[in-house]
Design an enzyme around this catalytic site. Sequence first.
Site, PDB file in Angstrom:
ATOM      1  N   GLU A  68       7.980 -13.201   2.032  1.00 60.00           N
ATOM      2  CA  GLU A  68       8.599 -14.088   3.038  1.00 60.00           C
ATOM      3  C   GLU A  68       7.602 -13.808   4.319  1.00 60.00           C
ATOM      4  O   GLU A  68       7.804 -13.480   5.540  1.00 60.00           O
ATOM      5  CB  GLU A  68       9.769 -13.359   3.643  1.00 60.00           C
ATOM      6  CG  GLU A  68      10.821 -13.545   2.289  1.00 60.00           C
ATOM      7  CD  GLU A  68      12.260 -12.895   2.562  1.00 60.00           C
ATOM      8  OE1 GLU A  68      12.406 -12.145   3.696  1.00 60.00           O
ATOM      9  OE2 GLU A  68      13.237 -13.052   2.049  1.00 60.00           O
ATOM     10  N   GLU A  87      14.753 -14.748  -7.604  1.00 57.10           N
ATOM     11  CA  GLU A  87      15.935 -14.141  -7.025  1.00 57.10           C
ATOM     12  C   GLU A  87      17.377 -15.100  -7.090  1.00 57.10           C
ATOM     13  O   GLU A  87      18.108 -15.399  -5.992  1.00 57.10           O
ATOM     14  CB  GLU A  87      15.826 -13.794  -5.545  1.00 57.10           C
ATOM     15  CG  GLU A  87      14.788 -12.927  -5.206  1.00 57.10           C
ATOM     16  CD  GLU A  87      14.322 -12.205  -3.835  1.00 57.10           C
ATOM     17  OE1 GLU A  87      15.341 -12.582  -2.971  1.00 57.10           O
ATOM     18  OE2 GLU A  87      13.406 -11.794  -3.560  1.00 57.10           O
TER      19      GLU A  87
HETATM   20  C1  XIL Z   1      18.332  -7.806   0.030  1.00 58.67           C
HETATM   21  C2  XIL Z   1      19.039  -6.788  -0.736  1.00 58.67           C
HETATM   22  O1  XIL Z   1      19.754  -7.397  -2.005  1.00 58.67           O
HETATM   23  C3  XIL Z   1      20.295  -6.396  -0.001  1.00 58.67           C
HETATM   24  O2  XIL Z   1      20.983  -5.085  -0.716  1.00 58.67           O
HETATM   25  C4  XIL Z   1      19.652  -5.339   1.507  1.00 58.67           C
HETATM   26  O3  XIL Z   1      20.459  -5.052   2.058  1.00 58.67           O
HETATM   27  C5  XIL Z   1      18.579  -6.667   1.798  1.00 58.67           C
HETATM   28  O4  XIL Z   1      17.654  -6.979   1.080  1.00 58.67           O
HETATM   29  N1  XIL Z   1      15.279 -11.926  -0.359  1.00 58.67           N
HETATM   30  C6  XIL Z   1      14.552 -10.655  -1.002  1.00 58.67           C
HETATM   31  C7  XIL Z   1      15.436  -9.504  -1.141  1.00 58.67           C
HETATM   32  O5  XIL Z   1      13.391 -10.819  -1.084  1.00 58.67           O
HETATM   33  O6  XIL Z   1      14.715  -8.216  -1.099  1.00 58.67           O
HETATM   34  C8  XIL Z   1      16.511  -9.325  -0.482  1.00 58.67           C
HETATM   35  O7  XIL Z   1      17.408  -8.077  -0.884  1.00 58.67           O
HETATM   36  C9  XIL Z   1      17.324 -10.657  -0.685  1.00 58.67           C
HETATM   37  C10 XIL Z   1      16.539 -11.740  -0.006  1.00 58.67           C
END
Ligand code: XIL
Length: 389
Positions: free
Chosen positions: A163, A271
């Site tokens: 990100e 994801e």
């Molecule tokens: C999220 C987790 O799923 C949560 O449990 C945590 O509170 C925050 O992070 N993009 C990403 C992940 O790259 O690391 C994130 O994961 C979701 C969005």
Amino acid sequence: MRRKVLIGFVIGALSVLPMALQAGSFAGKDTRSLKEAAGGRFLLGVATSPKVLANPVDSALVKRHFQILTPDNCMKPQAVQPSEGAWNFKAADSFADFARKNGLQVTGHCLVWAKDDRTSAWMMEENGAPVSRETMLKRIETHVTKVAKRYADVATMWDVVNEAVADGGGEQILRDSVYSRTTGMDFLVTAFKAARAADPDALLIYNDYGDHNPAKLAKIVTMLKELKRLGAPVDAFGMQGHFQIGEESIKGMRNTIAAMRELGLKVVVSELDIDVIPRNRWWTDGGKHREELAKINPYPDSLPSELQQRLATQYLALFKVFVENSDIIERVSFWNVHDEESWLNNFPWKRVNHPLFFDRQRQPKPAFDAVHKYLSAPENHVRPPSPTP
Ligand code: XIL
């Protein structure tokens, strides 16, 4: 890497049956497996936690359907290095051990998360002043090297930087953060070079969201070109794939895939989920809808069948694009195993969500049925020529 994949597949396949029987009667009866249906066109993966893996029903589901695991939180920078040099590998080690024991692969997530709200204070400072460029690059190198080496035997892929690109339109390519303010693009170059040195066989990924927005995709492409020019060893783009019900995402996905094809990069869908309670407005109009949205919780008991069908149709359309482009898509990973585990029950507000293939009883949903059937059909194993963009 290929050898690791093959051994993993054989061990994984052998372990499915007894675990499924142990896990309860439903798993014993339903012998379908998503990874088997994918049949090597891409790896099937899932993000989860040591806690979920410790539950026998959940771990049986994981082993039956997936080849590669992403730690959802326990390998993140703030988890493994809460203060400088104070390493905490307990949870990440147990996660990696589960993968090792079961012949599964790991996608390490993530070595750098280029956001200030995901960065510990120690990383931003040096003797009470803002951190210098030199120190920051050194700290990144140390962190990446230590973590990537520790899991190099089991990690076949790494989300090296997460990100880093700015949202929306405008001129600014990189998100404003301590990383970009202090080093420009050099933190990315340092992170990718250190990851390559620590785990030379792994697929190195730049991971981000929102690429189906043309303005953001253009920025991602500009950054990836610049990284290539600067000699950063980026192998793949990680398309997070956090979609929402009813969202038109196919065109944007095709644009992203075509752009990465042109750059000579692989793609991973890193994801995947589909939020059934659209959340866009949380971020619009300066956040003024938040109070109203925070009360919205329309499906506290179960998802109505009409929505189950819409979810199935939307997932199926996505998987058709993945199959069409499986020559460059290395992996498709869901973000969490079942609806109860999903982060979308808490983000960006608390509600009962239903975004995944397995419901709260760990039963496959119509979306699973539709995609499994499509992936299993022999005619879909012959990849049609990639569509011209
Ligand atoms: C999220 C987790 O799923 C949560 O449990 C945590 O509170 C925050 O992070 N993009 C990403 C992940 O790259 O690391 C994130 O994961 C979701 C969005």
